[in-house]
Design an enzyme around this catalytic site. Structure first.
Site, PDB file in Angstrom:
ATOM      1  N   SER A  12      -3.702   7.076 -13.735  1.00  0.00           N
ATOM      2  CA  SER A  12      -3.097   6.166 -12.755  1.00  0.00           C
ATOM      3  C   SER A  12      -3.017   4.776 -13.358  1.00  0.00           C
ATOM      4  O   SER A  12      -4.054   4.179 -13.693  1.00  0.00           O
ATOM      5  CB  SER A  12      -3.943   6.103 -11.482  1.00  0.00           C
ATOM      6  OG  SER A  12      -3.539   4.965 -10.733  1.00  0.00           O
ATOM      7  N   HIS A  37       0.844   8.611 -13.440  1.00  0.00           N
ATOM      8  CA  HIS A  37       0.734   8.517 -11.979  1.00  0.00           C
ATOM      9  C   HIS A  37       0.918   7.062 -11.548  1.00  0.00           C
ATOM     10  O   HIS A  37       0.227   6.163 -12.033  1.00  0.00           O
ATOM     11  CB  HIS A  37      -0.645   9.041 -11.570  1.00  0.00           C
ATOM     12  CG  HIS A  37      -0.874   9.135 -10.096  1.00  0.00           C
ATOM     13  ND1 HIS A  37      -0.457  10.203  -9.336  1.00  0.00           N
ATOM     14  CD2 HIS A  37      -1.512   8.301  -9.235  1.00  0.00           C
ATOM     15  CE1 HIS A  37      -0.820  10.029  -8.072  1.00  0.00           C
ATOM     16  NE2 HIS A  37      -1.465   8.869  -7.975  1.00  0.00           N
ATOM     17  N   ASP A  39       0.973   4.497  -8.339  1.00  0.00           N
ATOM     18  CA  ASP A  39       0.495   4.345  -6.962  1.00  0.00           C
ATOM     19  C   ASP A  39       1.254   3.238  -6.251  1.00  0.00           C
ATOM     20  O   ASP A  39       1.090   2.054  -6.560  1.00  0.00           O
ATOM     21  CB  ASP A  39      -1.004   4.019  -6.982  1.00  0.00           C
ATOM     22  CG  ASP A  39      -1.830   5.248  -7.306  1.00  0.00           C
ATOM     23  OD1 ASP A  39      -1.659   6.265  -6.619  1.00  0.00           O
ATOM     24  OD2 ASP A  39      -2.641   5.189  -8.257  1.00  0.00           O
ATOM     25  N   MET A  41       1.826   1.166  -2.912  1.00  0.00           N
ATOM     26  CA  MET A  41       1.084   0.804  -1.691  1.00  0.00           C
ATOM     27  C   MET A  41       1.819  -0.324  -0.963  1.00  0.00           C
ATOM     28  O   MET A  41       2.379  -1.215  -1.605  1.00  0.00           O
ATOM     29  CB  MET A  41      -0.315   0.343  -2.059  1.00  0.00           C
ATOM     30  CG  MET A  41      -1.090   1.370  -2.882  1.00  0.00           C
ATOM     31  SD  MET A  41      -2.776   0.827  -3.171  1.00  0.00           S
ATOM     32  CE  MET A  41      -3.376   2.160  -4.220  1.00  0.00           C
ATOM     33  N   HIS A  70       3.294   8.272  -6.260  1.00  0.00           N
ATOM     34  CA  HIS A  70       2.492   8.544  -5.057  1.00  0.00           C
ATOM     35  C   HIS A  70       2.729   7.412  -4.057  1.00  0.00           C
ATOM     36  O   HIS A  70       2.255   6.300  -4.255  1.00  0.00           O
ATOM     37  CB  HIS A  70       1.017   8.613  -5.498  1.00  0.00           C
ATOM     38  CG  HIS A  70       0.035   8.789  -4.387  1.00  0.00           C
ATOM     39  ND1 HIS A  70      -1.320   8.594  -4.564  1.00  0.00           N
ATOM     40  CD2 HIS A  70       0.182   9.150  -3.085  1.00  0.00           C
ATOM     41  CE1 HIS A  70      -1.947   8.824  -3.430  1.00  0.00           C
ATOM     42  NE2 HIS A  70      -1.052   9.153  -2.509  1.00  0.00           N
ATOM     43  N   MET A  72       2.046   5.492  -0.858  1.00  0.00           N
ATOM     44  CA  MET A  72       1.092   5.245   0.229  1.00  0.00           C
ATOM     45  C   MET A  72       1.738   4.182   1.101  1.00  0.00           C
ATOM     46  O   MET A  72       1.319   3.012   1.140  1.00  0.00           O
ATOM     47  CB  MET A  72      -0.252   4.787  -0.355  1.00  0.00           C
ATOM     48  CG  MET A  72      -1.017   5.944  -1.006  1.00  0.00           C
ATOM     49  SD  MET A  72      -2.245   5.414  -2.197  1.00  0.00           S
ATOM     50  CE  MET A  72      -1.187   5.271  -3.641  1.00  0.00           C
ATOM     51  N   MET A 141      -6.501  13.992  -1.584  1.00  0.00           N
ATOM     52  CA  MET A 141      -7.181  12.713  -1.834  1.00  0.00           C
ATOM     53  C   MET A 141      -8.696  12.936  -1.774  1.00  0.00           C
ATOM     54  O   MET A 141      -9.211  13.491  -0.801  1.00  0.00           O
ATOM     55  CB  MET A 141      -6.789  11.665  -0.785  1.00  0.00           C
ATOM     56  CG  MET A 141      -5.330  11.244  -0.792  1.00  0.00           C
ATOM     57  SD  MET A 141      -4.714  10.604  -2.361  1.00  0.00           S
ATOM     58  CE  MET A 141      -5.816   9.220  -2.665  1.00  0.00           C
ATOM     59  N   ASP A 176      -6.781  13.329  -6.435  1.00  0.00           N
ATOM     60  CA  ASP A 176      -6.600  11.896  -6.650  1.00  0.00           C
ATOM     61  C   ASP A 176      -7.773  11.114  -6.055  1.00  0.00           C
ATOM     62  O   ASP A 176      -7.945  11.075  -4.836  1.00  0.00           O
ATOM     63  CB  ASP A 176      -5.276  11.456  -6.014  1.00  0.00           C
ATOM     64  CG  ASP A 176      -4.890  10.043  -6.417  1.00  0.00           C
ATOM     65  OD1 ASP A 176      -5.618   9.423  -7.199  1.00  0.00           O
ATOM     66  OD2 ASP A 176      -3.834   9.574  -5.930  1.00  0.00           O
TER      67      ASP A 176
HETATM   68  C1  DX5 Z   1      -6.063   5.566  -4.700  1.00  0.00           C
HETATM   69  C2  DX5 Z   1      -4.980   5.944  -5.693  1.00  0.00           C
HETATM   70  C3  DX5 Z   1      -5.511   6.582  -6.908  1.00  0.00           C
HETATM   71  C4  DX5 Z   1      -6.405   5.700  -7.732  1.00  0.00           C
HETATM   72  C5  DX5 Z   1      -7.303   6.553  -8.554  1.00  0.00           C
HETATM   73  O1  DX5 Z   1      -5.494   5.051  -3.556  1.00  0.00           O
HETATM   74  O2  DX5 Z   1      -4.067   6.847  -5.083  1.00  0.00           O
HETATM   75  O3  DX5 Z   1      -4.470   7.131  -7.710  1.00  0.00           O
HETATM   76  O4  DX5 Z   1      -5.724   4.816  -8.552  1.00  0.00           O
HETATM   77  O5  DX5 Z   1      -8.199   5.705  -9.198  1.00  0.00           O
HETATM   78  P1  DX5 Z   1      -9.640   6.197  -9.665  1.00  0.00           P
HETATM   79  O6  DX5 Z   1      -9.437   7.326 -10.614  1.00  0.00           O
HETATM   80  O7  DX5 Z   1     -10.204   4.967 -10.289  1.00  0.00           O
HETATM   81  O8  DX5 Z   1     -10.376   6.634  -8.424  1.00  0.00           O
HETATM   82 ZN    ZN Z   2      -2.578   8.023  -6.383  1.00  0.00          ZN
END
Ligand code: DX5
Ligand code: ZN
Length: 229
Positions: A12, A37, A39, A41, A70, A72, A141, A176
């Protein structure tokens, strides 16, 4: 060709150097990352803000493997085309993001991407039962989404249940949150094949010292592989 259920490591880039994404992506891929990956948000579905479509589009030329995006965010549907145009290969939406995940998954596929559905820790496996034929990936998750570096929440029984629900269907199970060499074997043994890892991949390394990324990726992969061989 048969569906690839071998372990894939998806770093990620939430844990990368935000001033240097192009080089960071190239470094993790050169060091053995299978997917990248991303993320996304929105400061609303989760309490943090990251990348809009223009940022994801800027990552695209650097990603030679698979760009796994991904979301969110809520709502999802108004942004599907923008993330398709930005070059996402896989677009994952949360089932908790709205009442019409079925429609959302159809729209993601119609826009030419693989469709993923993500489940927060409190959401049961059964929630996706009637979505599986529209789904290419189920993301389990193992933290409450929003931040990297959180402690792993054990969702092993959910993964096992999903694995049996999926059967022979060509659907990935992605994990994840909090994946590291200690937690990877638990989820791999339960049937997961895609392991997202942020802090466990980026810790201690940099684009100037990328071998650390390689060693970190290998450590997660070896731990997972040892649980299924
Ligand atoms: C959390 C994200 C993850 C996160 C994982 O909201 O969706 O992808 O970056 O990070 P680690 O591996 O540090 O938990
Ligand atoms: Zn993620």
């Amino acid at each position: 060709m048969s569906f690839d259920r071998s372990i894939k490591i998806a770093p990620s880039i939430l844990s990368a150097d935000f001033a240097n994404f192009g080089a960071e992506i190239q470094a993790i891929e050169a060091q053995g990352a299978d997917w990248v990956h991303v993320d996304v948000m929105d400061g609303h579905f989760v309490p943090n803000l990251t990348f809009g479509p223009p940022a994801v589009k800027a990552f695209r030329p650097h990603v030679k493997t698979v760009m796994d995006v991904h979301l969110m965010i809520t709502p999802v549907d108004p942004y599907i085309q923008a993330y398709a145009d930005a070059g996402a290969d896989i677009l994952t939406a949360h089932i908790e993001a709205g009442p019409h995940t079925h429609r959302t998954l159809q729209a993601i596929r119609a826009a030419g991407m693989k469709a993923g559905v993500a489940l927060n820790p409190g959401t049961p496996a059964d929630a996706v039962e009637h979505l599986l034929d529209l789904t290419d990936l189920v993301c389990v998750m193992t933290v409450n989404p929003g931040f990297g570096g959180q402690k792993f929440i054990d969702m092993t029984s959910k993964v096992r249940k999903l694995r049996s629900m999926i059967g022979d269907r060509p659907i990935h199970i992605e994990i994840d949150g909090g994946v590291d060499p200690k937690t990877a074997p638990l989820v791999a043994a339960a049937g997961a094949d895609v392991l997202v890892a942020g802090s466990a991949v980026f810790k201690g390394g940099s684009v100037e010292n990328p071998d650390v990324y390689g060693a970190n990726i290998q450590a997660v992969r070896n731990a997972a592989d040892s649980a299924i061989s």
